[in-house]
Design a protein around this motif. Structure first.
Motif, short mmCIF file in Angstrom:
data_model
loop_
_atom_site.label_atom_id
_atom_site.label_comp_id
_atom_site.label_asym_id
_atom_site.label_seq_id
_atom_site.Cartn_x
_atom_site.Cartn_y
_atom_site.Cartn_z
N SER A 48 67.73 -22.11 -33.29
CA SER A 48 66.45 -21.43 -33.52
C SER A 48 65.45 -22.32 -34.26
O SER A 48 65.77 -23.45 -34.65
CB SER A 48 66.70 -20.15 -34.32
OG SER A 48 67.10 -20.48 -35.63
N ALA A 49 64.28 -21.76 -34.47
CA ALA A 49 63.25 -22.46 -35.23
C ALA A 49 63.71 -22.71 -36.67
O ALA A 49 63.36 -23.74 -37.27
CB ALA A 49 61.96 -21.66 -35.22
N MET A 50 64.50 -21.80 -37.22
CA MET A 50 65.03 -22.00 -38.57
C MET A 50 65.99 -23.19 -38.63
O MET A 50 66.02 -23.92 -39.63
CB MET A 50 65.73 -20.73 -39.06
CG MET A 50 64.79 -19.56 -39.28
SD MET A 50 63.53 -19.89 -40.52
CE MET A 50 64.50 -19.74 -42.00
N HIS A 51 66.74 -23.41 -37.57
CA HIS A 51 67.62 -24.58 -37.51
C HIS A 51 66.78 -25.86 -37.54
O HIS A 51 67.12 -26.82 -38.23
CB HIS A 51 68.49 -24.56 -36.25
CG HIS A 51 69.54 -23.50 -36.25
ND1 HIS A 51 69.42 -22.36 -35.50
CD2 HIS A 51 70.71 -23.41 -36.92
CE1 HIS A 51 70.49 -21.61 -35.69
NE2 HIS A 51 71.28 -22.22 -36.55
N TRP A 52 65.70 -25.88 -36.75
CA TRP A 52 64.83 -27.05 -36.72
C TRP A 52 64.18 -27.28 -38.07
O TRP A 52 64.03 -28.41 -38.53
CB TRP A 52 63.77 -26.94 -35.63
CG TRP A 52 64.32 -27.22 -34.27
CD1 TRP A 52 64.45 -26.35 -33.24
CD2 TRP A 52 64.83 -28.47 -33.79
NE1 TRP A 52 65.02 -26.97 -32.15
CE2 TRP A 52 65.27 -28.27 -32.46
CE3 TRP A 52 64.98 -29.74 -34.35
CZ2 TRP A 52 65.82 -29.29 -31.70
CZ3 TRP A 52 65.54 -30.75 -33.58
CH2 TRP A 52 65.95 -30.52 -32.28
N MET A 53 63.78 -26.19 -38.74
CA MET A 53 63.16 -26.31 -40.06
C MET A 53 64.16 -26.90 -41.06
O MET A 53 63.82 -27.79 -41.84
CB MET A 53 62.68 -24.96 -40.57
CG MET A 53 61.95 -25.07 -41.90
SD MET A 53 61.50 -23.51 -42.66
CE MET A 53 60.45 -22.80 -41.45
N GLY A 54 65.39 -26.43 -41.01
CA GLY A 54 66.42 -26.98 -41.89
C GLY A 54 66.68 -28.45 -41.61
O GLY A 54 66.84 -29.26 -42.53
#
Length: 87
Positions: A48-54
């Protein structure tokens, strides 16, 4: 699986012996990131986008900690060495 784990941990020990802690940490982090990307691509696991942000936060933190940005600026602002004349 046990043999690949042995190979991996042996490689990390060797890397730790010959390089800095930051280099070792970055290498292990990149290896884990590649493993996650492989899992997403091969097994169809969600990313997800949260994975990319992390991911961006981890690599930004390593970049800031290692002071890469100031080293690049210093290298680009330094004058090229004069070439010697050969007689």
């Amino acid at each position: 699986n046990v043999l690949t784990q042995l190979l991996c941990i042996s490689s990390v020990y060797r890397l730790t012996a010959v390089s800095s802690t930051l280099t070792c940490t970055m290498t292990v982090t990149v290896r884990k990131f590649i493993s996650i990307i492989f899992s997403v691509a091969y097994f169809g696991n969600p990313f997800s986008a949260m994975h990319w942000m992390g991911t961006m936060l981890v690599f930004a933190g390593v970049t800031i900690y290692s002071d890469i940005i100031s080293q690049v600026r210093a290298a680009s602002s330094s004058k090229p060495l004069a070439q010697k004349k050969i007689d």
